[in-house]
Design a protein around this motif. Structure first.
Motif, PDB file in Angstrom:
ATOM      1  N   ASP A   1      -1.343  58.897  20.769  1.00  0.00           N
ATOM      2  CA  ASP A   1      -0.459  60.011  20.994  1.00  0.00           C
ATOM      3  C   ASP A   1       0.831  59.776  20.751  1.00  0.00           C
ATOM      4  O   ASP A   1       1.562  60.647  20.167  1.00  0.00           O
ATOM      5  CB  ASP A   1      -0.672  60.467  22.548  1.00  0.00           C
ATOM      6  CG  ASP A   1      -1.843  60.944  22.971  1.00  0.00           C
ATOM      7  OD1 ASP A   1      -2.542  61.732  21.938  1.00  0.00           O
ATOM      8  OD2 ASP A   1      -1.963  61.360  24.219  1.00  0.00           O
ATOM      9  N   GLY A   2       1.671  58.564  20.978  1.00  0.00           N
ATOM     10  CA  GLY A   2       2.868  58.291  20.455  1.00  0.00           C
ATOM     11  C   GLY A   2       2.880  58.265  19.011  1.00  0.00           C
ATOM     12  O   GLY A   2       4.201  58.784  18.459  1.00  0.00           O
ATOM     13  N   ALA A   3       2.092  57.769  18.167  1.00  0.00           N
ATOM     14  CA  ALA A   3       2.248  57.734  16.809  1.00  0.00           C
ATOM     15  C   ALA A   3       1.914  59.208  16.193  1.00  0.00           C
ATOM     16  O   ALA A   3       2.610  59.676  15.323  1.00  0.00           O
ATOM     17  CB  ALA A   3       0.993  56.933  16.286  1.00  0.00           C
ATOM     18  N   ILE A   4       0.995  59.945  17.003  1.00  0.00           N
ATOM     19  CA  ILE A   4       0.877  61.369  16.657  1.00  0.00           C
ATOM     20  C   ILE A   4       2.176  61.935  16.634  1.00  0.00           C
ATOM     21  O   ILE A   4       2.657  62.921  15.695  1.00  0.00           O
ATOM     22  CB  ILE A   4      -0.146  62.084  17.496  1.00  0.00           C
ATOM     23  CG1 ILE A   4      -1.838  61.431  16.974  1.00  0.00           C
ATOM     24  CG2 ILE A   4      -0.188  63.464  17.343  1.00  0.00           C
ATOM     25  CD1 ILE A   4      -2.664  61.846  17.898  1.00  0.00           C
ATOM     26  N   ARG A   5       3.015  61.806  17.706  1.00  0.00           N
ATOM     27  CA  ARG A   5       4.275  62.656  17.892  1.00  0.00           C
ATOM     28  C   ARG A   5       5.045  62.370  16.845  1.00  0.00           C
ATOM     29  O   ARG A   5       5.988  62.975  16.065  1.00  0.00           O
ATOM     30  CB  ARG A   5       4.996  62.154  19.397  1.00  0.00           C
ATOM     31  CG  ARG A   5       6.279  62.735  19.642  1.00  0.00           C
ATOM     32  CD  ARG A   5       6.580  63.004  20.982  1.00  0.00           C
ATOM     33  NE  ARG A   5       6.504  61.875  21.824  1.00  0.00           N
ATOM     34  CZ  ARG A   5       7.223  60.666  22.158  1.00  0.00           C
ATOM     35  NH1 ARG A   5       8.717  60.953  21.679  1.00  0.00           N
ATOM     36  NH2 ARG A   5       7.287  59.598  22.801  1.00  0.00           N
TER      37      ARG A   5
ATOM     38  N   ALA B   1      22.953  44.864  15.733  1.00  0.00           N
ATOM     39  CA  ALA B   1      21.592  45.331  15.775  1.00  0.00           C
ATOM     40  C   ALA B   1      21.365  46.772  16.324  1.00  0.00           C
ATOM     41  O   ALA B   1      22.173  47.275  17.030  1.00  0.00           O
ATOM     42  CB  ALA B   1      20.587  44.587  16.797  1.00  0.00           C
ATOM     43  N   GLN B   2      20.443  47.667  15.526  1.00  0.00           N
ATOM     44  CA  GLN B   2      20.615  49.150  15.867  1.00  0.00           C
ATOM     45  C   GLN B   2      19.451  49.227  17.360  1.00  0.00           C
ATOM     46  O   GLN B   2      18.881  48.110  17.704  1.00  0.00           O
ATOM     47  CB  GLN B   2      19.641  49.714  14.819  1.00  0.00           C
ATOM     48  CG  GLN B   2      20.393  49.747  13.579  1.00  0.00           C
ATOM     49  CD  GLN B   2      19.613  50.355  12.504  1.00  0.00           C
ATOM     50  OE1 GLN B   2      18.733  51.178  12.681  1.00  0.00           O
ATOM     51  NE2 GLN B   2      20.068  50.106  11.082  1.00  0.00           N
ATOM     52  N   GLU B   3      19.628  50.348  17.875  1.00  0.00           N
ATOM     53  CA  GLU B   3      18.874  50.656  19.269  1.00  0.00           C
ATOM     54  C   GLU B   3      17.371  51.095  18.723  1.00  0.00           C
ATOM     55  O   GLU B   3      16.952  51.811  17.803  1.00  0.00           O
ATOM     56  CB  GLU B   3      19.538  51.690  19.653  1.00  0.00           C
ATOM     57  CG  GLU B   3      21.066  51.330  20.595  1.00  0.00           C
ATOM     58  CD  GLU B   3      20.845  50.206  21.344  1.00  0.00           C
ATOM     59  OE1 GLU B   3      19.956  49.923  22.254  1.00  0.00           O
ATOM     60  OE2 GLU B   3      21.626  49.111  21.159  1.00  0.00           O
ATOM     61  N   THR B   4      16.528  50.777  19.591  1.00  0.00           N
ATOM     62  CA  THR B   4      15.268  51.082  19.548  1.00  0.00           C
ATOM     63  C   THR B   4      14.512  50.976  21.092  1.00  0.00           C
ATOM     64  O   THR B   4      15.247  49.915  21.825  1.00  0.00           O
ATOM     65  CB  THR B   4      14.291  50.043  18.615  1.00  0.00           C
ATOM     66  OG1 THR B   4      12.952  50.468  18.787  1.00  0.00           O
ATOM     67  CG2 THR B   4      14.614  48.717  19.246  1.00  0.00           C
TER      68      THR B   4
ATOM     69  N   GLU C   1       5.542  55.880  24.904  1.00  0.00           N
ATOM     70  CA  GLU C   1       6.960  55.726  24.265  1.00  0.00           C
ATOM     71  C   GLU C   1       7.167  54.503  23.353  1.00  0.00           C
ATOM     72  O   GLU C   1       7.652  54.334  22.313  1.00  0.00           O
ATOM     73  CB  GLU C   1       8.085  55.555  25.415  1.00  0.00           C
ATOM     74  CG  GLU C   1       8.328  56.866  26.055  1.00  0.00           C
ATOM     75  CD  GLU C   1       8.626  57.997  25.202  1.00  0.00           C
ATOM     76  OE1 GLU C   1       9.522  57.922  24.236  1.00  0.00           O
ATOM     77  OE2 GLU C   1       8.235  59.156  25.553  1.00  0.00           O
ATOM     78  N   MET C   2       6.132  53.234  23.767  1.00  0.00           N
ATOM     79  CA  MET C   2       6.155  52.227  22.734  1.00  0.00           C
ATOM     80  C   MET C   2       5.299  52.417  21.628  1.00  0.00           C
ATOM     81  O   MET C   2       5.811  52.058  20.457  1.00  0.00           O
ATOM     82  CB  MET C   2       5.675  51.117  23.573  1.00  0.00           C
ATOM     83  CG  MET C   2       5.453  49.783  22.722  1.00  0.00           C
ATOM     84  SD  MET C   2       4.772  48.442  23.512  1.00  0.00           S
ATOM     85  CE  MET C   2       5.894  48.093  24.830  1.00  0.00           C
ATOM     86  N   ALA C   3       4.586  53.266  21.692  1.00  0.00           N
ATOM     87  CA  ALA C   3       3.554  53.663  20.318  1.00  0.00           C
ATOM     88  C   ALA C   3       4.434  54.380  19.512  1.00  0.00           C
ATOM     89  O   ALA C   3       4.445  54.203  18.275  1.00  0.00           O
ATOM     90  CB  ALA C   3       2.386  54.250  20.837  1.00  0.00           C
ATOM     91  N   TYR C   4       5.075  55.225  20.033  1.00  0.00           N
ATOM     92  CA  TYR C   4       6.216  56.107  19.288  1.00  0.00           C
ATOM     93  C   TYR C   4       7.214  55.467  18.641  1.00  0.00           C
ATOM     94  O   TYR C   4       7.659  55.464  17.347  1.00  0.00           O
ATOM     95  CB  TYR C   4       6.905  57.182  20.242  1.00  0.00           C
ATOM     96  CG  TYR C   4       7.870  58.026  19.132  1.00  0.00           C
ATOM     97  CD1 TYR C   4       7.460  59.233  18.715  1.00  0.00           C
ATOM     98  CD2 TYR C   4       9.293  57.690  19.495  1.00  0.00           C
ATOM     99  CE1 TYR C   4       8.447  60.029  17.921  1.00  0.00           C
ATOM    100  CE2 TYR C   4      10.217  58.473  18.615  1.00  0.00           C
ATOM    101  CZ  TYR C   4       9.829  59.535  18.124  1.00  0.00           C
ATOM    102  OH  TYR C   4      10.743  60.360  17.170  1.00  0.00           O
ATOM    103  N   ALA C   5       7.620  54.427  19.422  1.00  0.00           N
ATOM    104  CA  ALA C   5       8.856  53.754  18.765  1.00  0.00           C
ATOM    105  C   ALA C   5       8.371  52.445  17.637  1.00  0.00           C
ATOM    106  O   ALA C   5       9.190  52.329  16.945  1.00  0.00           O
ATOM    107  CB  ALA C   5       9.609  52.861  19.895  1.00  0.00           C
ATOM    108  N   MET C   6       7.230  52.207  17.960  1.00  0.00           N
ATOM    109  CA  MET C   6       6.668  51.181  16.948  1.00  0.00           C
ATOM    110  C   MET C   6       6.245  51.845  15.750  1.00  0.00           C
ATOM    111  O   MET C   6       6.651  51.330  14.585  1.00  0.00           O
ATOM    112  CB  MET C   6       5.272  50.527  17.688  1.00  0.00           C
ATOM    113  CG  MET C   6       4.913  49.348  16.746  1.00  0.00           C
ATOM    114  SD  MET C   6       5.915  47.813  16.729  1.00  0.00           S
ATOM    115  CE  MET C   6       6.811  47.801  15.002  1.00  0.00           C
ATOM    116  N   THR C   7       5.816  53.266  15.975  1.00  0.00           N
ATOM    117  CA  THR C   7       5.429  54.072  14.383  1.00  0.00           C
ATOM    118  C   THR C   7       6.994  54.258  13.872  1.00  0.00           C
ATOM    119  O   THR C   7       6.889  53.795  12.690  1.00  0.00           O
ATOM    120  CB  THR C   7       4.614  55.300  14.984  1.00  0.00           C
ATOM    121  OG1 THR C   7       3.449  55.030  16.071  1.00  0.00           O
ATOM    122  CG2 THR C   7       4.206  56.061  13.868  1.00  0.00           C
TER     123      THR C   7
END
Length: 378
Positions: A312-316, A20-23, A271-277
């Motif tokens: 904001d996380g998705a925008i990043r 499993a990869q990291e996230t 950070e969760m939003a960024y990781a999900m995107t």
């Protein structure tokens, strides 16, 4: 963007893959989605399988029968995200219809990603035995109205507006549900009804003695499109290649909108939003083609200037991917200002405590939008 649940479905797989990869995403996640068997639910299951295979994440998909039941768990923080539609995203943001009830109000929706696949249209179909060619020809005809389903009725109203019509120009026939409206079309009780072009009932109507016809939307008809989008700004012209009477043809020029839309709220961790995107993009090759309509999640299908703002996380992430620009940021800032104006109007009216909430809120809502220089819809 945050969202009563009829039932709980677990999406897959018990064992964590060895490699499993990291996230940054948690190992246990929950989404709400459309009801079991729907395209949105099936897509969420397929994405869940990819999350399990790649990251060892167990995604539970909680099916909800309507916009409120999909949005309530998100609002309460019981799920991380919701894979919803324009009801749970745009209408929730607007505090409109069911979301205008005193226990709701405008929600601080934030988009992560959206399915803009375009294989189907969301359209008004008419009985082919009427020889209707354009939406303007619906004048005086019987058009289905679904009691308690504002999203469906707004969509129908938008198509009428394209044809220069309103509900006053047609004979309104009320039905208790979506399925009943299409049974009514097949059985001759009504002449036009709204559905996705790939709906099973649309196929049934097409094979019935009355037949089925989808009146076209001309993408060059600027005035008609302006009328349509003044009612439902989320509609965009689209050529569908999947659906009743459409399969195997060059396609049907109609209109559609993003479905499903993966949302969080302003409270969703950045950070969760960024990781999900990032996961939605990175995992796309793994879930591509694994459910009907799922390919619309591709990165090149994302619309950076939709009707609800991005997180904001998705925008990043989209900035790193080269998809975000100053124009998209200005559009996003205006949408957030719109949400803030609606929220302020809601809190002010709650403080007043009017007896006639059902009349007072829509009036206060429209005034707040007009005073702020925002487009007034609903």
């Amino acid at each position: 963007m945050k969202q009563t649940i009829a039932m709980l479905a677990g999406v897959l797989m018990m064992a964590t893959p060895v490699a499993a990869q990291e996230t940054a995403l948690p190992k246990q996640m929950s989404w709400t989605a459309y009801d079991t068997g729907s395209a949105g639910y099936n897509q969420a299951v397929a994405i869940g399988a990819a999350l399990q295979d790649t990251y060892g994440i167990n995604l539970r998909v909680l099916p909800g029968k309507n916009d409120v039941s999909r949005t309530e768990p998100l609002r309460q923080g019981r799920v991380e995200f919701s894979a919803t539609g324009v009801g749970g995203s745009f209408m929730s943001q607007e505090g409109a219809f069911d979301f205008g009830a005193e226990n709701w109000g405008p929600q601080p929706i934030r988009v992560i990603a959206a399915n803009n696949g375009g294989a189907i249209n969301l359209a008004v179909g008419v009985a082919a035995d009427l020889d209707i060619k354009e939406f303007s020809d619906l004048k005086g005809k019987r058009v289905a109205y679904i009691v308690g389903a504002p999203a469906l009725n707004v969509n129908t109203e938008a198509y009428l507006a394209y044809g220069g019509l309103t509900w006053d120009d047609v004979e309104v026939v009320e039905f208790g549900g979506f399925g009943a409206s299409w049974k009514g079309l097949i059985e001759g009780q009504v002449d036009a009804a709204f559905a996705s072009t790939n709906s099973g009932l649309a196929y049934e109507a097409a094979s019935s003695p009355r037949g089925l016809f989808w009146p076209p939307i001309d993408p060059d008809n600027a005035e008609g499109l302006a009328r349509m989008q003044s009612v439902a700004p989320f509609f965009v012209p689209n050529v569908a290649v999947v659906g009743a009477t459409i399969d195997g043809t060059d396609g049907y020029a109609g209109a559609g909108y993003a479905y499903p839309v993966l949302i969080g709220t302003s409270e969703t961790d950045e950070e969760m939003a960024y990781a999900m995107t990032k996961a939605m993009v990175d995992l796309y090759p793994s879930f591509e083609g694994k459910a009907p309509g799922i390919n619309g999640w591709a990165l090149d299908k994302q619309d950076m200037q939709w009707v609800a703002p991005y997180h904001d996380g998705a925008i990043r992430y989209y900035t790193e991917a080269g998809l975000w620009n100053d124009e998209a940021q200005a559009h996003n800032d205006k949408l957030i200002a719109r949400q803030e104006a609606l929220s302020a109007a809601w809190e002010a009216l709650k403080a007043e405590g009017p007896d006639n909430w059902e009349e007072a809120w829509p009036e206060a809502r429209r005034k707040a939008l007009a005073d702020g220089g925002f487009e007034v819809v609903f």
